[in-house]
Scaffold this motif. Structure first.
Motif, PDB file in Angstrom:
ATOM      1  N   ASN A 272       0.959  -1.242  -0.083  1.00  0.00           N
ATOM      2  CA  ASN A 272      -0.082  -0.015  -0.037  1.00  0.00           C
ATOM      3  C   ASN A 272       1.027   1.276   0.083  1.00  0.00           C
ATOM      4  N   MET A 273       0.497   2.561  -0.806  1.00  0.00           N
ATOM      5  CA  MET A 273       1.204   3.748  -0.653  1.00  0.00           C
ATOM      6  C   MET A 273      -0.030   4.633  -0.584  1.00  0.00           C
ATOM      7  N   ALA A 274       0.337   5.680   0.152  1.00  0.00           N
ATOM      8  CA  ALA A 274      -0.901   6.665   0.450  1.00  0.00           C
ATOM      9  C   ALA A 274      -0.358   8.127   0.705  1.00  0.00           C
ATOM     10  N   TYR A 275      -1.081   9.105   0.262  1.00  0.00           N
ATOM     11  CA  TYR A 275      -0.573  10.738   0.533  1.00  0.00           C
ATOM     12  C   TYR A 275      -1.855  11.291   0.902  1.00  0.00           C
ATOM     13  N   THR A 276      -1.785  12.102   1.999  1.00  0.00           N
ATOM     14  CA  THR A 276      -2.883  12.822   2.537  1.00  0.00           C
ATOM     15  C   THR A 276      -2.169  14.406   2.719  1.00  0.00           C
ATOM     16  N   ALA A 277      -3.173  15.391   2.270  1.00  0.00           N
ATOM     17  CA  ALA A 277      -2.534  16.892   2.358  1.00  0.00           C
ATOM     18  C   ALA A 277      -4.057  17.498   2.586  1.00  0.00           C
ATOM     19  N   ASP A 287      -0.715  23.844   6.751  1.00  0.00           N
ATOM     20  CA  ASP A 287      -0.760  22.650   5.847  1.00  0.00           C
ATOM     21  C   ASP A 287      -0.006  21.466   6.347  1.00  0.00           C
ATOM     22  N   TYR A 288      -0.810  20.525   6.251  1.00  0.00           N
ATOM     23  CA  TYR A 288      -0.397  19.096   6.610  1.00  0.00           C
ATOM     24  C   TYR A 288      -0.187  18.034   5.283  1.00  0.00           C
ATOM     25  N   GLU A 289       0.849  17.498   5.504  1.00  0.00           N
ATOM     26  CA  GLU A 289       1.185  16.337   4.532  1.00  0.00           C
ATOM     27  C   GLU A 289       1.547  15.309   5.282  1.00  0.00           C
ATOM     28  N   ALA A 290       1.222  14.167   4.789  1.00  0.00           N
ATOM     29  CA  ALA A 290       1.649  12.651   5.102  1.00  0.00           C
ATOM     30  C   ALA A 290       1.919  11.767   3.924  1.00  0.00           C
ATOM     31  N   GLN A 291       2.922  11.092   3.964  1.00  0.00           N
ATOM     32  CA  GLN A 291       3.139   9.958   3.021  1.00  0.00           C
ATOM     33  C   GLN A 291       3.496   8.718   3.704  1.00  0.00           C
ATOM     34  N   ARG A 292       3.079   7.526   3.208  1.00  0.00           N
ATOM     35  CA  ARG A 292       3.186   6.217   3.830  1.00  0.00           C
ATOM     36  C   ARG A 292       3.343   5.011   2.757  1.00  0.00           C
ATOM     37  N   VAL A 293       4.243   4.112   3.021  1.00  0.00           N
ATOM     38  CA  VAL A 293       4.370   2.974   2.200  1.00  0.00           C
ATOM     39  C   VAL A 293       4.442   1.838   3.157  1.00  0.00           C
ATOM     40  N   ASN A 294       3.662   0.669   2.663  1.00  0.00           N
ATOM     41  CA  ASN A 294       3.667  -0.662   3.542  1.00  0.00           C
ATOM     42  C   ASN A 294       3.861  -1.833   2.780  1.00  0.00           C
ATOM     43  N   VAL A 307       5.576  -4.222   7.596  1.00  0.00           N
ATOM     44  CA  VAL A 307       6.477  -2.937   7.759  1.00  0.00           C
ATOM     45  C   VAL A 307       6.018  -1.974   7.115  1.00  0.00           C
ATOM     46  N   GLU A 308       6.223  -0.773   7.845  1.00  0.00           N
ATOM     47  CA  GLU A 308       5.564   0.398   7.051  1.00  0.00           C
ATOM     48  C   GLU A 308       6.585   1.648   7.318  1.00  0.00           C
ATOM     49  N   TRP A 309       6.940   2.473   6.361  1.00  0.00           N
ATOM     50  CA  TRP A 309       7.737   3.820   6.436  1.00  0.00           C
ATOM     51  C   TRP A 309       6.567   4.997   6.170  1.00  0.00           C
ATOM     52  N   ARG A 310       6.639   5.816   7.111  1.00  0.00           N
ATOM     53  CA  ARG A 310       5.673   7.206   7.047  1.00  0.00           C
ATOM     54  C   ARG A 310       6.717   8.342   7.432  1.00  0.00           C
ATOM     55  N   LYS A 311       6.097   9.498   6.844  1.00  0.00           N
ATOM     56  CA  LYS A 311       6.744  10.749   7.250  1.00  0.00           C
ATOM     57  C   LYS A 311       5.435  11.835   7.594  1.00  0.00           C
ATOM     58  N   TYR A 312       5.495  12.622   8.391  1.00  0.00           N
ATOM     59  CA  TYR A 312       4.513  13.715   8.649  1.00  0.00           C
ATOM     60  C   TYR A 312       5.231  15.091   8.954  1.00  0.00           C
ATOM     61  N   LEU A 320       3.501  11.381  18.355  1.00  0.00           N
ATOM     62  CA  LEU A 320       3.820  11.303  16.791  1.00  0.00           C
ATOM     63  C   LEU A 320       4.287  12.663  16.449  1.00  0.00           C
ATOM     64  N   PRO A 321       5.831  12.825  16.876  1.00  0.00           N
ATOM     65  CA  PRO A 321       6.213  14.065  16.377  1.00  0.00           C
ATOM     66  C   PRO A 321       6.621  14.323  15.017  1.00  0.00           C
ATOM     67  N   LYS A 322       6.777  15.624  14.537  1.00  0.00           N
ATOM     68  CA  LYS A 322       7.163  15.765  13.022  1.00  0.00           C
ATOM     69  C   LYS A 322       8.301  14.997  12.651  1.00  0.00           C
ATOM     70  N   GLY A 323       8.401  14.206  11.520  1.00  0.00           N
ATOM     71  CA  GLY A 323       9.245  13.435  11.085  1.00  0.00           C
ATOM     72  C   GLY A 323       9.049  12.057  10.498  1.00  0.00           C
ATOM     73  N   GLN A 324       9.988  11.148  10.681  1.00  0.00           N
ATOM     74  CA  GLN A 324       9.679  10.000   9.802  1.00  0.00           C
ATOM     75  C   GLN A 324       9.801   8.907  10.963  1.00  0.00           C
ATOM     76  N   GLN A 325       8.863   7.606  10.472  1.00  0.00           N
ATOM     77  CA  GLN A 325       8.907   6.411  11.473  1.00  0.00           C
ATOM     78  C   GLN A 325       8.930   5.442  10.530  1.00  0.00           C
ATOM     79  N   VAL A 326       9.451   4.168  10.962  1.00  0.00           N
ATOM     80  CA  VAL A 326       9.298   2.878  10.269  1.00  0.00           C
ATOM     81  C   VAL A 326       8.871   1.810  11.285  1.00  0.00           C
ATOM     82  N   GLU A 327       7.819   1.272  11.008  1.00  0.00           N
ATOM     83  CA  GLU A 327       7.288   0.261  12.198  1.00  0.00           C
ATOM     84  C   GLU A 327       7.410  -1.080  11.625  1.00  0.00           C
TER      85      GLU A 327
END
Length: 334
Positions: A272-277, A287-294, A307-312, A320-327
């Motif tokens: 899955n991949m997704a983008y939010t704005a 402005d809010y932006e988020a990207q994620r791929v799992n 496994v998922e990578w995401r960036k807020y 959930l701070p500003k930055g990236q996470q890998v779960e």
């Protein structure tokens, strides 16, 4: 409902947990009532790279949950009782393992009363999120708390009156959802939302959620626009979580969209991949932006690892701070 409580209740799940569990163990029947239990165990490890702070790695299992469901057929009516808890209680979700009440409702035929998902929750066509807290932020399911309400379903409509976000409101928060289901699994959800703000204005907004099938694959597209919606999207004025929809005593509007693509590799693997704005019409031009791929692997029925990578680009509370996470996670539903 105050925002301290709604932060406690904030929860969004991956596809098997946006509604009462897809899996359940039937316990049997007693006095014309069928009893079953369901839920899942989930363990996750997260690496966090913060834009303004130190990176860290940590693990948690708070999302694990259990529920009890009863179904009774009596005098021509179907009566469903449902109660569910997880371990996201405490000051903020995930800081400790306190037991928390998620759902406690009665459904009589097509009418639901009690604590369960807000009417705004049902406005969204959800993706496969691994991020339990922040995945669908920026949609009407983004803040995703459960509250006390009465909801009735008829002819594709869901009509909901619920405990208002504004504690001083004279009217309940209101939602109307309309579901259109088409051949081939395509789906469209139309939603109107209204609520009273702290300045006394009763304001409204609308949303559309959709799912389009491409063979075994799918595209989900969500969009919203209006006033009073930051209480549900989790993106408010100047990124505020406590007073998200007014500025200088005036209502503030916002617009946003969310798009995701699900690719089914085979019956055991999907990606899955997704983008939010979201754009808020405030002085700060929030402005809010988020990207994620799992990538998710079904090991056996009910057992998944992923496994998922995401960036807020904006923080969403202390976890959930500003930055990236890998779960990396494992989940077993029963």
């Amino acid at each position: 409902m105050n925002y301290r409580n709604s932060l406690l209740a904030l929860a969004v799940a991956s596809t098997v947990s946006v509604a009462p569990s897809a899996y359940a163990i039937e316990l049997g029947e007693f006095n014309d009532t069928t009893f079953s239990i369901g839920g899942y165990f989930k363990a996750e490890a997260i690496y966090e790279k913060v834009d303004d702070g130190d990176s860290r790695i940590f693990g948690r299992s708070n999302q694990s949950r259990v529920n009890l469901k009863t179904v009774t057929e009596k005098q021509g009516h179907t009566i469903v009782g449902f109660v569910e808890s997880d371990f996201y209680g405490g000051t903020y979700p995930g800081e400790n393992n306190d037991l928390r009440l998620r759902h406690a409702f009665i459904k009589i035929d097509q009418t639901t009363v009690g604590q369960t998902w807000t009417g705004q929750f049902w406005a969204v066509a959800y993706h496969d999120y691994l991020d339990f807290l922040g995945g669908p932020r920026g949609t009407l399911g983004g803040f995703n708390f459960r509250t006390n309400l009465i909801s009735h379903e008829v002819a594709g409509f869901r009509l909901t009156a619920q405990d208002p976000v504004n504690n001083d409101a004279d009217t309940p928060d209101l939602t109307i959802n309309y579901n259109l289901n088409f051949d081939g699994g395509h789906r469209v959800i139309l939603t109107a939302s209204g609520r009273e703000l702290v300045n006394g204005d009763f304001v409204g907004g609308g949303a559309i959620g959709s799912k389009f099938m491409l063979g075994p694959h799918s595209i989900n597209l969500n969009a919203h626009y209006g006033e009073g919606l930051g209480a549900f999207t989790g993106v408010g004025v100047n990124n505020s979580l406590s007073s998200p929809d007014t500025e200088n005593g005036e209502a503030v509007s916002q617009a946003g969209f969310d798009i995701g693509f699900r690719y089914v590799i085979n019956p055991e693997w999907r990606a899955n991949m997704a983008y939010t704005a979201v754009e808020v019409d405030d002085i700060a031009n929030t402005d809010y932006e988020a990207q994620r791929v799992n990538l998710i692997h079904t090991v056996a029925q009910g057992l998944e690892v992923g496994v998922e990578w995401r960036k807020y680009n904006l923080a969403f509370g202390p976890l959930l701070p500003k930055g990236q996470q890998v779960e990396v996670m494992a989940k077993y539903a029963f």
